[in-house]
Design an enzyme around this catalytic site. Structure first.
Site, PDB file in Angstrom:
ATOM      1  N   LYS A 115      58.753  29.938  12.213  1.00  0.00           N
ATOM      2  CA  LYS A 115      58.758  31.323  12.698  1.00  0.00           C
ATOM      3  C   LYS A 115      58.946  32.326  11.571  1.00  0.00           C
ATOM      4  CE  LYS A 115      59.792  30.946  17.555  1.00  0.00           C
ATOM      5  NZ  LYS A 115      60.632  31.323  18.668  1.00  0.00           N
ATOM      6  N   LYS A 198      50.899  23.324  18.968  1.00  0.00           N
ATOM      7  CA  LYS A 198      51.500  23.454  20.304  1.00  0.00           C
ATOM      8  C   LYS A 198      50.911  24.657  21.031  1.00  0.00           C
ATOM      9  CE  LYS A 198      55.417  25.561  20.668  1.00  0.00           C
ATOM     10  NZ  LYS A 198      56.797  26.077  20.754  1.00  0.00           N
ATOM     11  N   LYS A 201      53.096  30.921  23.428  1.00  0.00           N
ATOM     12  CA  LYS A 201      52.842  32.300  23.849  1.00  0.00           C
ATOM     13  C   LYS A 201      52.667  33.218  22.654  1.00  0.00           C
ATOM     14  CE  LYS A 201      57.636  32.112  25.285  1.00  0.00           C
ATOM     15  NZ  LYS A 201      58.365  31.852  26.480  1.00  0.00           N
TER      16      LYS A 201
END
Ligand code: TYM
Length: 335
Positions: A115, A198, A201
């Site tokens: 991230k 993966k 969203k």
């Protein structure tokens, strides 16, 4: 004698749309487990702000995710649904865990690395200590089992390490060691555009995921465009090895139709993907359509959703307060 139910806790971030990955990897399992375990489900707004969120959008997303959980079949009369920030104990226990967890442990967290990306210096401190907050979420209720997707496994291992270190630092046997509950075939639903990533969203490509708010045409289009390879569908599961995109679509089909992947391979084996994709689109619409519709209806019932979250928060607070009080006592805080 009253039957003792073990307790599960799980959470979902209100930082975008709920996806088919959230549903097949986690929420569907929560629905199945809610009557077996005493269940606490949390919309984790404190986690969401580790990355900037527009306040109005965050409020709407929190309600939408709560509506989504109810629409998927989580029963607010049976279990607790609440948003994290309404129970201050989460942030408080997270602070104590910040003082228990070691820098070296957090440095190993792959999700932070992903991230934060290359620009780690500019990531929020909250994003770095996020796993401590997640451990606190679970331990605040002394939950024993946590149903999640496979991407959360490392965070649950950290939760065990923190619980163990807390117990040994203070010479107590207080926090339990949690067990992850991860579904075998849908613990990791992959992107429709890239079988090695993966479904998420936060993926910039809308076509990589199916959102629970997507309409029939959008679902059909995304499945039609889903990446596959040039080989026909194999007639058994071993034939899917080394074919991540095909494997992902078969797994999704199997989960949505409650069938074994093996049976799907038998049925479509030897064919190309066109007919399979058409059937998968129809199946997806038939399962997700009623959820989307109910979610939309609930999103218009703001007062109802807010009430569910408020009542849930009160119940969660009542369970967690004595636990936090004992933690204060163990740590040596005057009360
Ligand atoms: P979040 O919001 O990213 O996702 C919510 C749940 O959905 C699962 N999931 C998936 N499962 C399979 N395939 C996918 N493609 C997929 N995408 C998401 C996630 O594994 C998760 O179970 N850190 C957590 C939220 C959290 C939490 C907690 C979870 C905060 N505190 C305490 C459990 C216990 C997260 O970001 O989930």
């Amino acid at each position: 004698m009253t039957e003792f139910k073990q307790r599960i806790f799980s959470g979902v971030q209100p930082s975008g749309n709920l996806t088919l990955g959230n549903y097949l990897g986690a929420i569907r399992n929560w629905v199945a487990l809610q009557r077996i375990y005493e269940s606490i489900f949390c919309v984790v707004d404190l986690h969401a702000i580790t990355v900037w969120q527009d306040p109005e959008t965050l409020r709407d997303a929190t309600r939408e995710v709560a509506a989504g959980l109810i629409a998927c079949g989580i029963d607010p009369a049976e279990c607790i649904i609440f948003n994290q920030s309404q129970v201050p104990g989460h942030a408080e226990l997270a602070w104590i865990f910040n003082c228990v967890a070691r820098m070296g442990w957090l440095n190993r967290m792959t999700q932070f690395k992903e991230k934060a990306g290359k620009n780690r210096e500019r990531a929020s401190v909250g994003l770095y200590v996020y796993p401590d907050l997640m451990a606190a979420d679970i331990m605040l209720y002394k939950a024993t089992h946590v149903p999640v997707g496979a991407d959360q496994k490392q965070h649950l291992e950290l939760t065990r390490d923190i619980a163990q270190k807390f117990n040994s630092d203070y010479g107590v046997d207080f926090f339990p060691l949690v067990e992850p509950l991860i579904l075998k075939d849908t613990g990791r639903v992959m992107s429709l555009r890239d079988g090695s990533a993966k479904m998420s969203k936060s993926d910039p490509s809308e076509n990589s995921r199916i959102n629970l708010t997507d309409d029939r045409d959008t679902i059909a289009k995304k499945i039609r465009k889903a990446r596959t390879d040039s080989e026909p569908i194999p007639s058994d599961l071993p034939g899917l090895e080394g074919r991540p995109e095909a494997k992902n679509l078969i797994n999704i089909f199997a989960a949505l139709s409650d069938q074994a992947g093996e049976d799907i391979c038998k049925e479509y084996g030897g064919q190309g993907f066109a007919a399979f994709k058409k059937d998968l689109a129809e199946l997806s619409v038939s399962v997700l359509g009623p959820i989307t519709q109910e979610m939309k209806r609930l999103c218009d019932e703001k007062t109802f959703v807010d009430q569910v979250l408020k009542e849930g928060s009160e119940k969660a607070g009542a369970i967690s307060e004595p636990i936090l009080k004992t933690v204060h006592n163990i740590v040596g805080f005057l009360q």
